[in-house]
Design a protein around this motif. Structure first.
Motif, PDB file in Angstrom:
ATOM      1  N   ALA A 118      -3.692 -48.219 -42.968  1.00  0.00           N
ATOM      2  CA  ALA A 118      -3.513 -46.926 -43.649  1.00  0.00           C
ATOM      3  C   ALA A 118      -4.703 -46.655 -44.567  1.00  0.00           C
ATOM      4  CB  ALA A 118      -2.220 -46.930 -44.452  1.00  0.00           C
ATOM      5  N   ARG A 119      -5.163 -47.681 -45.237  1.00  0.00           N
ATOM      6  CA  ARG A 119      -6.336 -47.540 -46.116  1.00  0.00           C
ATOM      7  C   ARG A 119      -7.577 -47.178 -45.303  1.00  0.00           C
ATOM      8  NH1 ARG A 119      -7.823 -48.914 -51.125  1.00  0.00           N
ATOM      9  NH2 ARG A 119      -5.715 -49.639 -51.534  1.00  0.00           N
ATOM     10  N   ALA A 120      -7.770 -47.901 -44.196  1.00  0.00           N
ATOM     11  CA  ALA A 120      -8.963 -47.662 -43.368  1.00  0.00           C
ATOM     12  C   ALA A 120      -8.941 -46.231 -42.814  1.00  0.00           C
ATOM     13  CB  ALA A 120      -9.025 -48.686 -42.238  1.00  0.00           C
ATOM     14  N   ILE A 121      -7.775 -45.770 -42.386  1.00  0.00           N
ATOM     15  CA  ILE A 121      -7.662 -44.406 -41.850  1.00  0.00           C
ATOM     16  C   ILE A 121      -8.004 -43.380 -42.935  1.00  0.00           C
ATOM     17  CG2 ILE A 121      -6.023 -42.670 -41.005  1.00  0.00           C
ATOM     18  CD1 ILE A 121      -4.672 -44.974 -39.395  1.00  0.00           C
ATOM     19  N   GLN A 122      -7.502 -43.591 -44.147  1.00  0.00           N
ATOM     20  CA  GLN A 122      -7.787 -42.648 -45.240  1.00  0.00           C
ATOM     21  C   GLN A 122      -9.283 -42.620 -45.554  1.00  0.00           C
ATOM     22  OE1 GLN A 122      -4.643 -42.806 -48.581  1.00  0.00           O
ATOM     23  NE2 GLN A 122      -4.028 -44.466 -47.219  1.00  0.00           N
ATOM     24  N   HIS A 123      -9.908 -43.806 -45.525  1.00  0.00           N
ATOM     25  CA  HIS A 123     -11.349 -43.896 -45.799  1.00  0.00           C
ATOM     26  C   HIS A 123     -12.138 -43.099 -44.738  1.00  0.00           C
ATOM     27  CE1 HIS A 123     -14.969 -46.378 -47.161  1.00  0.00           C
ATOM     28  NE2 HIS A 123     -15.398 -45.812 -46.037  1.00  0.00           N
ATOM     29  N   GLU A 124     -11.782 -43.287 -43.458  1.00  0.00           N
ATOM     30  CA  GLU A 124     -12.509 -42.587 -42.384  1.00  0.00           C
ATOM     31  C   GLU A 124     -12.209 -41.094 -42.397  1.00  0.00           C
ATOM     32  OE1 GLU A 124     -14.864 -44.162 -41.161  1.00  0.00           O
ATOM     33  OE2 GLU A 124     -14.099 -46.044 -41.925  1.00  0.00           O
ATOM     34  N   HIS A 125     -10.948 -40.743 -42.633  1.00  0.00           N
ATOM     35  CA  HIS A 125     -10.591 -39.319 -42.679  1.00  0.00           C
ATOM     36  C   HIS A 125     -11.343 -38.619 -43.814  1.00  0.00           C
ATOM     37  CE1 HIS A 125      -7.868 -35.822 -43.596  1.00  0.00           C
ATOM     38  NE2 HIS A 125      -8.123 -35.650 -42.319  1.00  0.00           N
ATOM     39  N   ASP A 126     -11.512 -39.312 -44.929  1.00  0.00           N
ATOM     40  CA  ASP A 126     -12.330 -38.762 -46.019  1.00  0.00           C
ATOM     41  C   ASP A 126     -13.756 -38.482 -45.549  1.00  0.00           C
ATOM     42  OD1 ASP A 126     -10.462 -38.598 -48.038  1.00  0.00           O
ATOM     43  OD2 ASP A 126     -11.127 -40.381 -49.119  1.00  0.00           O
ATOM     44  N   HIS A 127     -14.354 -39.451 -44.835  1.00  0.00           N
ATOM     45  CA  HIS A 127     -15.724 -39.249 -44.328  1.00  0.00           C
ATOM     46  C   HIS A 127     -15.827 -37.945 -43.538  1.00  0.00           C
ATOM     47  CE1 HIS A 127     -18.285 -42.676 -45.181  1.00  0.00           C
ATOM     48  NE2 HIS A 127     -17.383 -43.556 -44.774  1.00  0.00           N
ATOM     49  N   LEU A 128     -14.796 -37.670 -42.730  1.00  0.00           N
ATOM     50  CA  LEU A 128     -14.839 -36.480 -41.864  1.00  0.00           C
ATOM     51  C   LEU A 128     -14.835 -35.197 -42.688  1.00  0.00           C
ATOM     52  CD1 LEU A 128     -12.436 -37.540 -38.955  1.00  0.00           C
ATOM     53  CD2 LEU A 128     -14.866 -38.018 -39.246  1.00  0.00           C
ATOM     54  N   GLN A 129     -14.364 -35.299 -43.951  1.00  0.00           N
ATOM     55  CA  GLN A 129     -14.384 -34.123 -44.852  1.00  0.00           C
ATOM     56  C   GLN A 129     -15.610 -34.146 -45.773  1.00  0.00           C
ATOM     57  OE1 GLN A 129     -11.868 -32.657 -43.559  1.00  0.00           O
ATOM     58  NE2 GLN A 129     -11.118 -34.630 -42.785  1.00  0.00           N
ATOM     59  N   GLY A 130     -16.467 -35.138 -45.635  1.00  0.00           N
ATOM     60  CA  GLY A 130     -17.616 -35.252 -46.540  1.00  0.00           C
ATOM     61  C   GLY A 130     -17.283 -35.934 -47.856  1.00  0.00           C
ATOM     62  N   ILE A 131     -16.139 -36.623 -47.888  1.00  0.00           N
ATOM     63  CA  ILE A 131     -15.713 -37.322 -49.111  1.00  0.00           C
ATOM     64  C   ILE A 131     -16.028 -38.809 -48.952  1.00  0.00           C
ATOM     65  CG2 ILE A 131     -13.700 -37.929 -50.533  1.00  0.00           C
ATOM     66  CD1 ILE A 131     -12.401 -35.296 -49.465  1.00  0.00           C
ATOM     67  N   LEU A 132     -16.548 -39.416 -50.002  1.00  0.00           N
ATOM     68  CA  LEU A 132     -16.960 -40.828 -49.943  1.00  0.00           C
ATOM     69  C   LEU A 132     -16.097 -41.675 -50.873  1.00  0.00           C
ATOM     70  CD1 LEU A 132     -20.779 -40.084 -49.987  1.00  0.00           C
ATOM     71  CD2 LEU A 132     -19.363 -40.694 -48.004  1.00  0.00           C
TER      72      LEU A 132
END
Ligand code: ZN
Length: 199
Positions: free
Chosen positions: A145-159
């Protein structure tokens, strides 16, 4: 093919990904290259932005992680060993956060040797397209769940640094500044080479 991983300071990491309109050979090749690149770098996730493509596409593989458990349901069915469903390719994912939050350590392939604590939801609901074009629904918990949130953030330009508390960010400030500078110098250098060869 192993692709160069974009480092912090490159503006593409701050760019929201465009939806993938069509899952064609180009997208299949990009996803395969992203998986190869992630595995070669011993990462557990990689977003398209990290290889220079601002698209809604991310890959994940948490199977090398031994000490941080994950749970997974695919289309409502419990997957007893989340690792058996790896790797995951998520195209145009929609993510909803669920449950309580917890703090955990994260790193990122675009931030070499930098880690920090990030607060994330303990579980997520995801709907995404796969490489076959099928729509799947996932419910993930724990590390996945953490890894998915991290990658989904990347897709929005969030780091991940955006999600750190101010003390953690302050502690990393000088290293981040240095990394950003190095990356920008590298970009200028590449641009100068291109200019030279096109003269
Ligand atoms: Zn990352």
């Amino acid at each position: 093919m192993i692709l160069p991983i974009v480092q912090y300071g490159d503006p593409v990491l701050r760019t929201r990904g465009k939806p993938v309109e069509q899952i064609d050979d180009q997208i299949r090749e990009l996803a395969a290259n992203m998986l190869e690149t992630m595995h070669a770098a011993s990462g557990v996730g990689l977003a398209a932005q990290q290889v220079g493509e601002a698209l809604q596409l991310a890959v994940l593989d948490i199977s090398p992680v031994e000490d941080r458990p994950s749970t997974l349901k695919i289309d409502g069915k419990n997957v007893p060993d989340a690792k058996s469903a790896m790797p995951l390719v998520l195209i145009n994912p929609e993510v909803e956060l669920q449950g309580e939050t917890e703090v955990g350590i994260e790193g990122c392939l675009s931030f070499p040797e930098i880690t920090g604590e990030v607060e994330r939801a303990q579980s997520v609901w995801v709907r995404a397209q796969t490489l076959n074009g099928d729509m799947i629904e996932l419910e993930a918990g724990g590390f996945l769940a953490r890894a998915i949130q991290h990658e989904h953030d990347h897709l929005q330009g969030i780091l991940f640094i955006d999600r750190m508390n101010s003390a953690a960010k302050a502690a990393l400030a000088s290293r981040l500044k240095r990394l950003q500078k190095e990356t920008r110098r590298g970009i200028r250098h590449r641009e100068a080479l291109v200019a030279e060869t096109t003269l």
